[in-house]
Design a protein around this motif. Structure first.
Motif, PDB file in Angstrom:
ATOM      1  N   SER A   1      -3.833  -4.956   6.497  1.00  0.00           N
ATOM      2  CA  SER A   1      -3.939  -4.633   5.072  1.00  0.00           C
ATOM      3  C   SER A   1      -5.393  -4.333   4.705  1.00  0.00           C
ATOM      4  O   SER A   1      -6.309  -4.601   5.489  1.00  0.00           O
ATOM      5  N   ASP A   2      -5.638  -3.777   3.548  1.00  0.00           N
ATOM      6  CA  ASP A   2      -7.006  -3.439   3.093  1.00  0.00           C
ATOM      7  C   ASP A   2      -7.900  -4.677   2.997  1.00  0.00           C
ATOM      8  O   ASP A   2      -9.070  -4.631   3.326  1.00  0.00           O
ATOM      9  N   THR A   3      -7.326  -5.750   2.520  1.00  0.00           N
ATOM     10  CA  THR A   3      -8.136  -6.980   2.394  1.00  0.00           C
ATOM     11  C   THR A   3      -8.640  -7.455   3.751  1.00  0.00           C
ATOM     12  O   THR A   3      -9.757  -7.920   3.881  1.00  0.00           O
ATOM     13  N   GLN A   4      -7.776  -7.252   4.706  1.00  0.00           N
ATOM     14  CA  GLN A   4      -8.174  -7.670   6.065  1.00  0.00           C
ATOM     15  C   GLN A   4      -9.349  -6.833   6.556  1.00  0.00           C
ATOM     16  O   GLN A   4     -10.289  -7.333   7.157  1.00  0.00           O
TER      17      GLN A   4
ATOM     18  N   ASP B   1     -11.546  -5.237   4.693  1.00  0.00           N
ATOM     19  CA  ASP B   1     -12.737  -5.667   3.957  1.00  0.00           C
ATOM     20  C   ASP B   1     -13.344  -6.926   4.571  1.00  0.00           C
ATOM     21  O   ASP B   1     -14.558  -7.041   4.734  1.00  0.00           O
ATOM     22  N   GLN B   2     -12.434  -7.806   4.931  1.00  0.00           N
ATOM     23  CA  GLN B   2     -12.895  -9.071   5.546  1.00  0.00           C
ATOM     24  C   GLN B   2     -13.662  -8.801   6.834  1.00  0.00           C
ATOM     25  O   GLN B   2     -14.732  -9.364   7.080  1.00  0.00           O
TER      26      GLN B   2
ATOM     27  N   LYS C   1     -15.089  -5.964   7.705  1.00  0.00           N
ATOM     28  CA  LYS C   1     -16.372  -5.308   7.381  1.00  0.00           C
ATOM     29  C   LYS C   1     -17.430  -6.349   7.014  1.00  0.00           C
ATOM     30  O   LYS C   1     -18.560  -6.308   7.455  1.00  0.00           O
ATOM     31  N   GLN C   2     -16.943  -7.282   6.183  1.00  0.00           N
ATOM     32  CA  GLN C   2     -17.836  -8.342   5.721  1.00  0.00           C
ATOM     33  C   GLN C   2     -18.417  -9.113   6.915  1.00  0.00           C
ATOM     34  O   GLN C   2     -19.626  -9.335   7.010  1.00  0.00           O
TER      35      GLN C   2
END
Lengths: 458, 299
Positions: free
Chosen positions: A22-25, A27-28, A30-31
């Motif tokens: 998912s997108d949140t994953q 982002d995580q 990337k973070q």
């Protein structure tokens, strides 16, 4: 084989599951990556910093090493010389002069005389043929912070027996009072120019005629000398001497001062190559008591009692050119003696006595040219004259004091070979007109110096 | 009574003289390099006089009346020492009667006593020529040694003239920095002449030789202080034909005859080098000039 299989399996799994993130994953992730990157950047910076300080430290150490090396080198160069102090540093300095000659005369040297002058016993010519001159032994040293001492013993051969004489033995102050020097003991008088120098430092084998005539070659005695050098750019020295007065040309036992002198010297440089010195001296002996000297044809002993006064002038000029071993010295001395008293032959109680007034004067001039380090040559001219008067002309004549108008003179020439500063071979020729029958004289002289390197006065 | 009065008058005159004498420290230097160094370290606090110049051989100086008069007025004597001035300085000292500059006093400074000397003879024998028992005294030709002498000389000046100690210290610091920099430059400039072989007139260049790492192969004097002989020179000629040196060196105060003869026979350049400063020259100018001459003439 197994490995490739597992890679393939995992790759297919990733591909298969790709769409499942998912997108949140993302982002995580990337973070996380960003954090990872920052972390590494931090570490690299820290490493770079560490590297830089390490480099700087290395540079500093290199500099420190260079400095230390330089300091070590300096310490090495500066190492003190205490170990070079010789073991005998406290012992006196020793120097020995060996002197000898061959002399050849046209006339018989025993017939020698100087009309108008009655010579002292020691004055005269060297013996014919080979003979040993005076060998000198000098010991000198600073005694303490105030005194300097020196003794010179002379060994002379006298008809087969060796005589040891104390030529000089004195102590002098070196730092008592600014400019003032006090000398005590036995020493050569500072009167005149040549008188203060030892015979081996003279430029000719024999003394000037006027020194032979008046002093029996050289004047010295037991006493006290004061001299003062003024604190001026022009060299100015004044001094006085007190002697017991028992030595020729004075004589007799004096409880106090028998002879005294005063002297003044001035001198300076014209420039670095040309220098000069002038001296005036006065010598006086009152109450000379039975001075013994040779009479005419050795017919008895001449005795003199009375007053004796001498005035003297000396001039020295030296040329010492730069960048060269050449040098030139011109030297002139004049002595004038007045005597008043009584003369006797052998005994004052005998009939052979006379009153005496004598005026004797003499001078010499000499020029010495140094061609190079090893060769010197020189010329000298001597001249004497005298006038005597008294109650008994015959006695004065027999005493050798009557010149009958004759004026003694002498021409001398010399050539020296100096293999080093410590040795000298000298050839000298004299045309001696001391008395009417002129004499041709030839000397071959050697002078060797052993021991301490001597310093030469002007 | 009369004598007493005379002495009283003399004392009075002396006191007047002392009162009016300049307060500057009077320095008598035996050689020009020490006069130059004293000037660097003392500046306007001192007056300097050099007994010799660059064209005079300091081994052979007449103990002239003019020199006695100068030493009589000196507060400080600065000389090379180690017997270099043995033929004349002891006479000057004894005749001057100046208590301040006698051996052992504060006013007696021998530069060679402050540094390590080379050429210390193991055997003392005059058949070896005029050798110096304490070692070679020509130390001024090593600037590193001059640096050490400067420190010691400044200390001595500070002792004698303690009132101005701080000023002497400042002058020393300034000189030392400039001299140190100059030494590095000279060493840089002479890097390419290292290991060159030299023939010298007298063995007075040993310190320069060691400093610049030059290689001395012969001396024109058969023995120290003995003038060159024809037999010795012909031996050298043979040696030079087999293994030519790069340069022949003699001092400005020495007779150039032997050096020019050997030069004309071999084609090796002979050059007169200043072994000390000339009139009104500083130590820096002198060493610059010396290095330049050496560089210009060495093959």
């Amino acid at each position: 084989m197994k490995k490739t299989l597992s890679i393939l399996v995992s790759a297919s799994f990733i591909c298969a599951s790709g769409t499942a993130f998912s997108d949140t994953q993302i982002d995580q992730l990337k973070q996380e990556l960003k954090i990872l990157k920052q972390d590494y950047e931090k570490r690299i910076r820290a490493l770079e910093k560490g590297l830089l300080t390490a480099q700087q430290a290395a540079k500093q150490n290199k500099q420190k090493l260079a400095d230390v090396q330089e300091q070590a080198e300096e310490a090495e160069l500066a190492s003190d010389n205490t170990q070079t102090i010789a073991k005998n540093a406290f012992n006196p300095q020793i120097s020995m002069i060996l002197d000898g000659r061959y002399a050849s005369y046209q006339n018989n040297p025993d017939n020698y005389q100087l009309p108008g002058y009655s010579l002292g016993n020691e004055a005269g010519l060297f013996s014919d043929g080979f003979s040993l001159g005076e060998s000198e032994l000098t010991l000198s040293s600073n005694i303490d912070q105030i005194f300097y001492g020196q003794i010179t013993l002379a060994f002379a051969d006298n008809n087969g027996s060796t005589e040891v004489g104390v030529e000089e033995a004195f102590a002098q102050t070196s730092s008592l009072f600014d400019g003032l020097t006090i000398k005590m003991g036995r020493f050569f008088s500072a009167m005149g120019y040549l008188n203060g120098q030892h015979a081996h430092a003279w430029d000719f084998a024999d003394a000037p005629l006027v020194y032979r005539a008046l002093f029996g070659d050289q004047y010295g005695g037991d006493g006290l000398q004061f001299s003062y050098v003024a604190p001026t750019d022009l060299f100015v020295q004044v001094g006085a001497e007190l002697f017991s007065g028992s030595r020729f040309p004075s004589a007799g036992n004096h409880s106090g001062v028998g002879t005294w002198t005063t002297f003044a010297k001035i001198g300076d440089d014209f420039n670095s190559e040309n220098s000069w010195q002038m001296g005036l001296s006065h010598w006086q002996a009152s109450k000379v008591d039975k001075r013994e000297s040779n009479s005419l044809n050795n017919a008895g002993t001449t005795l003199f009692s009375g007053d004796s006064k001498i005035n003297a002038l000396d001039l020295v000029y030296k040329w010492t050119p730069n960048s060269s071993n050449k040098s030139f010295k011109l030297q002139f001395e004049y002595f004038d003696r007045d005597e008043d008293g009584d003369i006797a032959i052998d005994d004052f109680l005998s009939a052979d006595i006379s009153t005496y007034h004598g005026h004797q004067k003499g001078w010499y001039a000499q020029g010495i040219y140094q061609l190079d380090k090893q060769w010197r040559t020189g010329l000298r001219y001597d001249h004497l004259s005298s006038h005597a008067s008294g109650s008994n002309g015959l006695v004065l004549n027999n005493a050798g004091l009557e010149s009958h108008g004759y004026k003694p003179a002498r021409y001398s020439a010399m050539l020296e070979w100096l293999p080093s500063e410590f040795s000298r071979i000298r050839l000298q020729y004299n045309n001696d007109q001391s008395y009417k029958d002129s004499d041709n004289q030839l000397f071959l002289q050697y002078t060797f110096s052993m021991g301490t390197h001597g310093a030469h006065s002007y | 009574m009369k004598i007493n009065q005379f002495f009283l008058l003399l004392l009075l005159l002396l006191n007047i003289h002392n009162a009016y004498a300049s307060s500057k420290i009077n320095i008598f230097a035996c050689e020009p390099e020490w006069a130059a160094l004293s000037k660097e370290l003392g500046g306007s606090l001192v007056t300097t006089f050099s007994a010799t110049n660059a064209n005079q051989d300091p081994h052979h100086i007449q103990a002239r009346p003019g020199l006695i008069a100068k030493i009589r007025q000196a507060d400080l004597l600065v000389c090379s020492g180690s017997d270099l001035e043995i033929g004349w300085l002891p006479v000057l000292l004894r005749k001057s009667g100046n208590s301040k500059v006698q051996p052992g006093q504060k006013g007696y400074f021998m530069a060679s006593k402050t540094v390590k000397l080379l050429d210390k003879p193991t055997v003392l024998d005059r058949s070896m020529g005029d050798i110096h028992a304490a070692g070679n005294p020509h130390i001024q030709l090593d600037p590193r040694r001059i640096r050490i002498v400067a420190k010691k000389l400044s200390q001595r000046l500070q002792q004698i003239d303690s009132e101005h100690a701080l000023e002497y210290q400042h002058k020393l610091t300034s000189f030392d920095a400039r001299w140190h920099k100059a030494i590095k430059q000279w060493q840089e400039q002479t890097r390419d002449i290292q290991d060159k072989s030299i023939v010298v007139h007298h063995n007075s260049w040993v310190y320069l030789q060691k400093w610049l790492k030059l290689n001395k192969v012969a001396e024109l004097e058969p023995k120290p202080g003995v003038p060159p002989t024809s037999s010795h020179l012909s031996k050298l000629l043979k040696q030079m034909r087999q293994a030519p040196a790069d340069i022949i060196i003699y001092s400005t105060y020495q007779d150039p005859k032997a050096a020019t003869w050997l030069s004309s026979k071999t084609g090796i350049t002979a050059v007169a080098l200043p072994s000390t400063v000339s009139d009104n020259e500083t130590l820096f100018h002198w060493m610059d000039r010396l290095i330049q001459l050496l560089k210009d003439h060495i093959k």
